[in-house]
Scaffold this motif. Structure first.
Motif, PDB file in Angstrom:
ATOM      1  N   ASP A  88       0.826  -1.200   0.000  1.00  0.00           N
ATOM      2  CA  ASP A  88       0.000   0.000   0.000  1.00  0.00           C
ATOM      3  C   ASP A  88       0.860   1.249   0.000  1.00  0.00           C
ATOM      4  OD1 ASP A  88      -2.297   1.467   0.020  1.00  0.00           O
ATOM      5  OD2 ASP A  88      -2.519   1.441   2.188  1.00  0.00           O
ATOM      6  N   GLU A  89       1.933   1.268   0.806  1.00  0.00           N
ATOM      7  CA  GLU A  89       2.820   2.435   0.852  1.00  0.00           C
ATOM      8  C   GLU A  89       3.525   2.643  -0.490  1.00  0.00           C
ATOM      9  OE1 GLU A  89       5.505   1.831   4.033  1.00  0.00           O
ATOM     10  OE2 GLU A  89       3.966   1.842   5.605  1.00  0.00           O
ATOM     11  N   ILE A  90       3.937   1.544  -1.113  1.00  0.00           N
ATOM     12  CA  ILE A  90       4.634   1.656  -2.400  1.00  0.00           C
ATOM     13  C   ILE A  90       3.686   2.173  -3.478  1.00  0.00           C
ATOM     14  CG2 ILE A  90       5.806   0.328  -4.205  1.00  0.00           C
ATOM     15  CD1 ILE A  90       6.830  -1.522  -1.983  1.00  0.00           C
ATOM     16  N   LEU A  91       2.426   1.716  -3.467  1.00  0.00           N
ATOM     17  CA  LEU A  91       1.459   2.177  -4.463  1.00  0.00           C
ATOM     18  C   LEU A  91       1.221   3.681  -4.371  1.00  0.00           C
ATOM     19  CD1 LEU A  91      -1.167  -0.708  -4.333  1.00  0.00           C
ATOM     20  CD2 LEU A  91       0.305  -0.130  -6.250  1.00  0.00           C
ATOM     21  N   LEU A  92       1.344   4.234  -3.176  1.00  0.00           N
ATOM     22  CA  LEU A  92       1.175   5.673  -3.020  1.00  0.00           C
ATOM     23  C   LEU A  92       2.376   6.455  -3.519  1.00  0.00           C
ATOM     24  CD1 LEU A  92      -0.439   5.732   0.546  1.00  0.00           C
ATOM     25  CD2 LEU A  92      -1.593   5.923  -1.660  1.00  0.00           C
ATOM     26  N   GLU A  93       3.520   5.774  -3.709  1.00  0.00           N
ATOM     27  CA  GLU A  93       4.757   6.436  -4.136  1.00  0.00           C
ATOM     28  C   GLU A  93       4.942   6.417  -5.657  1.00  0.00           C
ATOM     29  OE1 GLU A  93       7.248   7.953  -2.513  1.00  0.00           O
ATOM     30  OE2 GLU A  93       6.629   7.687  -0.427  1.00  0.00           O
ATOM     31  N   VAL A  94       4.468   5.347  -6.324  1.00  0.00           N
ATOM     32  CA  VAL A  94       4.750   5.183  -7.744  1.00  0.00           C
ATOM     33  C   VAL A  94       3.872   6.113  -8.573  1.00  0.00           C
ATOM     34  CG1 VAL A  94       5.489   2.797  -7.460  1.00  0.00           C
ATOM     35  CG2 VAL A  94       3.095   3.286  -7.950  1.00  0.00           C
ATOM     36  N   SER A  95       4.210   6.265  -9.842  1.00  0.00           N
ATOM     37  CA  SER A  95       3.419   7.090 -10.754  1.00  0.00           C
ATOM     38  C   SER A  95       2.068   6.432 -11.033  1.00  0.00           C
ATOM     39  CB  SER A  95       4.180   7.295 -12.067  1.00  0.00           C
ATOM     40  OG  SER A  95       4.367   6.058 -12.726  1.00  0.00           O
ATOM     41  N   ASP A  96       1.137   7.220 -11.558  1.00  0.00           N
ATOM     42  CA  ASP A  96      -0.224   6.719 -11.778  1.00  0.00           C
ATOM     43  C   ASP A  96      -0.264   5.572 -12.786  1.00  0.00           C
ATOM     44  OD1 ASP A  96      -1.233   8.521  -9.988  1.00  0.00           O
ATOM     45  OD2 ASP A  96      -1.703  10.035 -11.493  1.00  0.00           O
ATOM     46  N   ASP A  97       0.520   5.671 -13.860  1.00  0.00           N
ATOM     47  CA  ASP A  97       0.513   4.618 -14.881  1.00  0.00           C
ATOM     48  C   ASP A  97       0.999   3.296 -14.301  1.00  0.00           C
ATOM     49  OD1 ASP A  97      -0.409   6.397 -16.729  1.00  0.00           O
ATOM     50  OD2 ASP A  97       1.568   6.897 -17.515  1.00  0.00           O
ATOM     51  N   VAL A  98       2.075   3.351 -13.521  1.00  0.00           N
ATOM     52  CA  VAL A  98       2.611   2.128 -12.912  1.00  0.00           C
ATOM     53  C   VAL A  98       1.631   1.602 -11.871  1.00  0.00           C
ATOM     54  CG1 VAL A  98       4.496   1.172 -11.545  1.00  0.00           C
ATOM     55  CG2 VAL A  98       4.988   2.810 -13.359  1.00  0.00           C
ATOM     56  N   GLU A 222     -15.073  -5.280 -14.691  1.00  0.00           N
ATOM     57  CA  GLU A 222     -13.625  -5.427 -14.696  1.00  0.00           C
ATOM     58  C   GLU A 222     -13.034  -4.827 -13.431  1.00  0.00           C
ATOM     59  OE1 GLU A 222     -11.541  -2.863 -17.618  1.00  0.00           O
ATOM     60  OE2 GLU A 222     -13.572  -2.308 -18.242  1.00  0.00           O
ATOM     61  N   GLU A 223     -11.780  -5.215 -13.172  1.00  0.00           N
ATOM     62  CA  GLU A 223     -11.103  -4.718 -11.991  1.00  0.00           C
ATOM     63  C   GLU A 223     -10.767  -3.244 -12.157  1.00  0.00           C
ATOM     64  OE1 GLU A 223     -10.656  -4.341  -8.890  1.00  0.00           O
ATOM     65  OE2 GLU A 223      -9.918  -6.393  -8.612  1.00  0.00           O
ATOM     66  N   LEU A 224     -10.855  -2.499 -11.051  1.00  0.00           N
ATOM     67  CA  LEU A 224     -10.569  -1.074 -11.053  1.00  0.00           C
ATOM     68  C   LEU A 224      -9.513  -0.756  -9.997  1.00  0.00           C
ATOM     69  CD1 LEU A 224     -14.222   0.275 -11.294  1.00  0.00           C
ATOM     70  CD2 LEU A 224     -12.479   0.456 -13.066  1.00  0.00           C
ATOM     71  N   PRO A 225      -8.576   0.149 -10.303  1.00  0.00           N
ATOM     72  CA  PRO A 225      -7.539   0.505  -9.326  1.00  0.00           C
ATOM     73  C   PRO A 225      -8.111   1.043  -8.022  1.00  0.00           C
ATOM     74  CG  PRO A 225      -6.963   1.319 -11.510  1.00  0.00           C
ATOM     75  CD  PRO A 225      -8.356   0.809 -11.603  1.00  0.00           C
ATOM     76  N   VAL A 226      -9.226   1.778  -8.093  1.00  0.00           N
ATOM     77  CA  VAL A 226      -9.811   2.349  -6.883  1.00  0.00           C
ATOM     78  C   VAL A 226     -10.195   1.259  -5.893  1.00  0.00           C
ATOM     79  CG1 VAL A 226     -11.843   3.559  -6.010  1.00  0.00           C
ATOM     80  CG2 VAL A 226     -10.607   4.473  -7.975  1.00  0.00           C
ATOM     81  N   PHE A 227     -10.778   0.184  -6.363  1.00  0.00           N
ATOM     82  CA  PHE A 227     -11.218  -0.894  -5.479  1.00  0.00           C
ATOM     83  C   PHE A 227     -10.014  -1.613  -4.870  1.00  0.00           C
ATOM     84  CE2 PHE A 227     -15.010   0.107  -7.625  1.00  0.00           C
ATOM     85  CZ  PHE A 227     -16.075  -0.448  -6.938  1.00  0.00           C
ATOM     86  N   ARG A 228      -8.994  -1.848  -5.668  1.00  0.00           N
ATOM     87  CA  ARG A 228      -7.815  -2.531  -5.141  1.00  0.00           C
ATOM     88  C   ARG A 228      -7.121  -1.680  -4.080  1.00  0.00           C
ATOM     89  NH1 ARG A 228      -3.412  -5.727  -7.158  1.00  0.00           N
ATOM     90  NH2 ARG A 228      -2.463  -6.551  -5.261  1.00  0.00           N
ATOM     91  N   LEU A 229      -6.996  -0.395  -4.328  1.00  0.00           N
ATOM     92  CA  LEU A 229      -6.350   0.484  -3.359  1.00  0.00           C
ATOM     93  C   LEU A 229      -7.147   0.553  -2.059  1.00  0.00           C
ATOM     94  CD1 LEU A 229      -5.149   3.449  -5.593  1.00  0.00           C
ATOM     95  CD2 LEU A 229      -3.724   1.820  -4.363  1.00  0.00           C
ATOM     96  N   GLN A 230      -8.460   0.607  -2.163  1.00  0.00           N
ATOM     97  CA  GLN A 230      -9.266   0.663  -0.958  1.00  0.00           C
ATOM     98  C   GLN A 230      -9.159  -0.620  -0.145  1.00  0.00           C
ATOM     99  OE1 GLN A 230      -9.429   3.967  -0.858  1.00  0.00           O
ATOM    100  NE2 GLN A 230     -11.175   3.492   0.421  1.00  0.00           N
TER     101      GLN A 230
END
Length: 445
Positions: A88-98, A222-230
């Motif tokens: 979760d911490e790493i996802l907040l650091e990387v760019s949006d595309d990644v 389909e899967e969405l980034p918002v759901f995975r992040l939450q």
């Protein structure tokens, strides 16, 4: 400078381990030896363990930069070795595309993945594997999430949870009145659009929410980034959610945050386009490329605007339905304020896009005028030459020059045509220079 060198050193170390793993696997594949699969498995595990130990020692920010620089295949390999607690911490650091690439999941094939069931355990969201009715006997789910379910999976979930679930294929093109409503049995239905912004495409994905008692059901195609992040945040932070309506509001809040990040990307890309537009010269090919980019950004901006508008309607419906507590009302008002701020940004971007498009079209018009000017000059230069050429082609010219050898007669005639054409060109150039000089004097005066 030292941090950059350390980052480069760690990146090289990770790349060397990945290259070593690929090389060893290739060599083992080529060898014809007994117990080949066992040897390959041991070598593979040994390399991955060494790489995992290296990743475990690196700071979060360094891992994020390394993931951004790796290829897609290597990025997936490294991401699989990162401990779930740190993801979760790493996802907040990387760019949006990644981030979108990392959180995007393939279409699940097993039933336990098709229907995700979550409950609260020690204040954190926890996923529970569900296969039979007996698995639900001691479970009190607050969120049931269905991704790309087939007809049999929907029927299975409806039978297990006792709720009528819509097919995700039927969620598009709904009437406004059918998007938010409350059933007679007090089930709350909401059909909302969530933004999916990737490097190669941007679109809105329809999601159906059903609030039944203390359980939230979500169905999407389909899967969405918002759901995975939450899910990651709710697993990592105790007390992040306390009931089903908290999950719903947090998903809407995350969608607004995701839309804001997408707007920042649009700003950045338009800044790059602006630097190209404000150059002194632009070719037609460059202008066509810029117009394509501007059109894509306009499409993304429009989708973001539609997405936040749909979120505002859903939140307004929840507030009017008197389903929320005082704290949830306050959280909803905060989300609506964030949406209002995004409205101003989308309006500004629309104006910016229109300005850049007009400027680019202006360059195309200037280039077209220059081409027409060149054609006009050529026509004027060759007009007296064409008259002379017509005279030279008449029989009377041959009669007048019959006493002169024809090479000399026609050679002199061609030289005369060249001289007249050159004099015409020089006269046009001098006339243009005088016009430009007169305009400058008029401006200075």
């Amino acid at each position: 400078m030292a941090e950059q060198e350390n980052l480069q050193e760690h990146f090289i170390a990770v790349q060397n381990l990945l290259s070593k793993q690929k090389l060893v696997e290739e060599l083992v594949h080529r060898q014809d030896m007994p117990r080949h699969d066992l040897v390959e498995s041991l070598v593979h595990k040994q390399n991955l363990a060494e790489l995992q130990r290296l990743i475990g020692r690196l700071p979060t920010s360094v891992i994020a930069r390394i993931l951004e620089d790796l290829s897609e295949e290597d990025r997936k390999t490294v991401w699989a070795l990162v401990h779930d607690v740190r993801k979760d911490e790493i996802l907040l650091e990387v760019s949006d595309d990644v981030r979108v690439e990392l959180v995007s999941e393939p279409k699940p094939q097993e039933q336990s993945m098709m229907v995700r069931v979550f409950d609260l355990h020690e204040g954190r969201l926890r996923q529970i594997p569900i296969y039979h009715h007996q698995d639900m006997s001691s479970v009190k789910p607050i969120w049931v999430d269905l991704v790309t379910p087939e007809e049999e999976e929907l029927a299975w979930a409806e039978e297990m949870f006792g709720v009528k679930l819509p097919n995700p294929k039927d969620l598009t093109d709904l009437e406004t009145s059918a998007r938010f409503y409350v059933e007679d049995n007090e089930e709350v239905h909401l059909h909302s659009d969530f933004l999916l912004d990737r490097e190669d495409e941007s679109r809105n994905v329809a999601v159906a929410f059903i609030l039944k008692g203390n359980t939230l059901f979500s169905v999407r195609s389909e899967e969405l980034p918002v759901f995975r992040l939450q899910r990651l945040r709710a697993r990592a932070q105790a007390g992040y959610v306390t009931e089903a309506k908290d999950v719903l509001l947090d998903l809407y809040a995350a969608d607004v945050e995701y839309s804001a990040n997408a707007l920042e990307d649009v700003y950045a890309r338009l800044e790059e386009v602006g630097r190209q537009v404000f150059r002194s010269h632009m070719t037609n090919a460059q202008a066509a490329k810029i117009l394509t980019t501007i059109s894509e950004e306009e499409d993304v901006n429009g989708r973001i605007r539609r997405n936040v508008l749909d979120t505002r309607n859903a939140l307004s419906f929840l507030m009017r339905s008197k389903l929320l507590s005082n704290d949830q009302h306050n959280e909803t008002r905060e989300i609506l304020r964030d949406i209002e701020s995004l409205d101003g940004h989308t309006n500004f971007l629309f104006n910016k896009i229109n300005f850049q498009m007009d400027a680019t079209v202006g360059f195309l018009n200037v280039n077209q005028n220059i081409d027409l000017k060149r054609l006009t000059i050529i026509s004027v230069v060759f007009m007296p030459v064409n008259v002379l050429a017509g005279i030279g082609g008449m029989s009377e010219f041959s009669m007048m020059t019959h006493a002169i050898p024809w090479p000399l007669a026609y050679g002199s005639f061609i030289i005369a045509m060249i001289i007249i054409g050159y004099m015409t060109y020089m006269w046009l150039k001098a006339f243009e220079d005088r016009s430009i000089k007169g305009q400058r004097i008029g401006k200075n005066g």
